[in-house]
Design a protein around this motif. Structure first.
Motif, PDB file in Angstrom:
ATOM      1  N   ALA A   9      -9.998  47.675 -13.818  1.00 20.66           N
ATOM      2  CA  ALA A   9     -10.230  48.168 -11.890  1.00 20.66           C
ATOM      3  C   ALA A   9     -10.424  46.259 -10.891  1.00 20.66           C
ATOM      4  N   LEU A  10     -11.061  45.138 -11.954  1.00 23.73           N
ATOM      5  CA  LEU A  10     -11.466  44.428 -10.996  1.00 23.73           C
ATOM      6  C   LEU A  10     -11.156  42.909 -11.556  1.00 23.73           C
ATOM      7  N   ARG A  36      -1.693  33.552  -5.463  1.00 25.13           N
ATOM      8  CA  ARG A  36      -1.254  32.721  -7.050  1.00 25.13           C
ATOM      9  C   ARG A  36      -2.016  34.303  -7.736  1.00 25.13           C
ATOM     10  N   VAL A  37      -2.512  34.529  -7.714  1.00 21.49           N
ATOM     11  CA  VAL A  37      -3.159  35.697  -8.315  1.00 21.49           C
ATOM     12  C   VAL A  37      -2.048  37.339  -8.153  1.00 21.49           C
ATOM     13  N   GLN A  38      -1.986  37.384  -7.056  1.00 20.16           N
ATOM     14  CA  GLN A  38      -0.522  38.828  -7.057  1.00 20.16           C
ATOM     15  C   GLN A  38       0.446  37.745  -8.349  1.00 20.16           C
ATOM     16  N   ALA A  39       0.527  37.122  -8.253  1.00 16.23           N
ATOM     17  CA  ALA A  39       2.061  36.331  -9.177  1.00 16.23           C
ATOM     18  C   ALA A  39       1.855  37.078 -10.364  1.00 16.23           C
ATOM     19  N   ASP A  43      -1.266  43.817  -8.311  1.00 13.56           N
ATOM     20  CA  ASP A  43      -1.947  45.269  -7.862  1.00 13.56           C
ATOM     21  C   ASP A  43      -2.856  44.708  -7.539  1.00 13.56           C
ATOM     22  N   ALA A  44      -3.425  43.500  -7.489  1.00 15.19           N
ATOM     23  CA  ALA A  44      -4.980  42.372  -7.424  1.00 15.19           C
ATOM     24  C   ALA A  44      -4.646  42.205  -5.460  1.00 15.19           C
ATOM     25  N   LEU A  45      -6.309  43.117  -5.133  1.00 22.03           N
ATOM     26  CA  LEU A  45      -6.212  42.814  -3.410  1.00 22.03           C
ATOM     27  C   LEU A  45      -7.714  42.336  -3.153  1.00 22.03           C
ATOM     28  N   ALA A  61      -9.952  43.369  -5.926  1.00 28.12           N
ATOM     29  CA  ALA A  61     -10.057  44.968  -7.077  1.00 28.12           C
ATOM     30  C   ALA A  61      -8.527  44.948  -6.965  1.00 28.12           C
ATOM     31  N   ARG A  62      -8.234  45.773  -8.597  1.00 26.64           N
ATOM     32  CA  ARG A  62      -6.764  46.308  -8.841  1.00 26.64           C
ATOM     33  C   ARG A  62      -6.548  47.549  -8.736  1.00 26.64           C
ATOM     34  N   GLY A  63      -6.072  47.684  -7.876  1.00 28.15           N
ATOM     35  CA  GLY A  63      -5.413  48.559  -7.298  1.00 28.15           C
ATOM     36  C   GLY A  63      -6.322  49.102  -6.003  1.00 28.15           C
TER      37      GLY A  63
END
Length: 205
Positions: A9-10, A36-39, A43-45, A61-63
């Motif tokens: 979730a995070l 960098r994280v979304q690569a 689903d990271a926001l 957050a994830r999703g």
């Protein structure tokens, strides 16, 4: 990017100074923590941000469901952040607060300014950790989360943060090659279980 914590979730990261939280408008400002994280985790926001010059703890957050839950927690002030900063001069009181309304200084964006007529309520609590001859190490708690809040409030207190290119005079800027502001502690409810999570990342200065 290696997270300090991750689950379904995070994600929690210790963002380095000099890295944007999200991509900027200009092509040369595309590199960012979010990119960098979304690569790695598509689903990271982003839920909240740190200034480019500020280092420290930031949660993603994830999703969309976790994002919504965490965003509500931030809005309801159930997320608690503590920063450490080194400011110019000797802060007189051991603890106190700065309650000054802030608004964007539009002609000089991204700078913010104090405006008692139309500024948004902004409150910062501070506590002295250590005093030296020409500087003070302080813990800062932003009760509200305005852009540049800690930087403007410390400047208004008469103790700008060392290395602050926006609000410190040149001689205070010159004392450090970076802004001496770091998000050191973060407490928040887990978006799924509701469990109270506590994270710490010591400052490098």
């Amino acid at each position: 990017m290696t997270p300090l914590y991750q689950d379904e979730a995070l994600l929690v990261f210790d963002k380095p100074a000099g890295l944007l939280s999200v991509p900027g408008r200009l092509p040369e400002n595309k590199d960012s923590l979010a990119l960098r994280v979304q690569a790695i985790w598509p689903d990271a926001l982003i839920v909240h941000r740190l200034d480019m010059a500020t280092s420290g703890l930031i949660v993603m957050a994830r999703g969309p469901e976790a994002h919504r839950t965490l965003s509500i927690a931030f809005a309801e002030r159930r997320v608690h952040k503590r920063y450490v900063a080194v400011v110019a001069g000797q802060v007189r009181d051991d603890a106190g607060e700065v309650d000054l309304p802030l608004i964007t200084d539009w002609p000089n964006r991204p700078k913010q300014m104090i405006d008692h007529d139309i500024g948004k309520p902004s409150l910062t609590r501070y506590r002295v950790i250590e005093r030296a001859t020409d500087r003070t190490r302080v813990e800062l708690e932003p009760v509200t989360g305005r852009s540049h809040q800690l930087r403007v409030h410390m400047m208004a207190l008469g103790h700008p943060i060392i290395g602050d290119v926006f609000y410190a005079p040149p001689e205070v800027q010159a004392l450090s090659s970076r802004l001496l502001l770091h998000a050191e502690r973060l407490e928040l409810p887990h978006p799924v279980s509701g469990e109270a999570l506590h994270f710490e990342a010591p400052a490098a200065f």
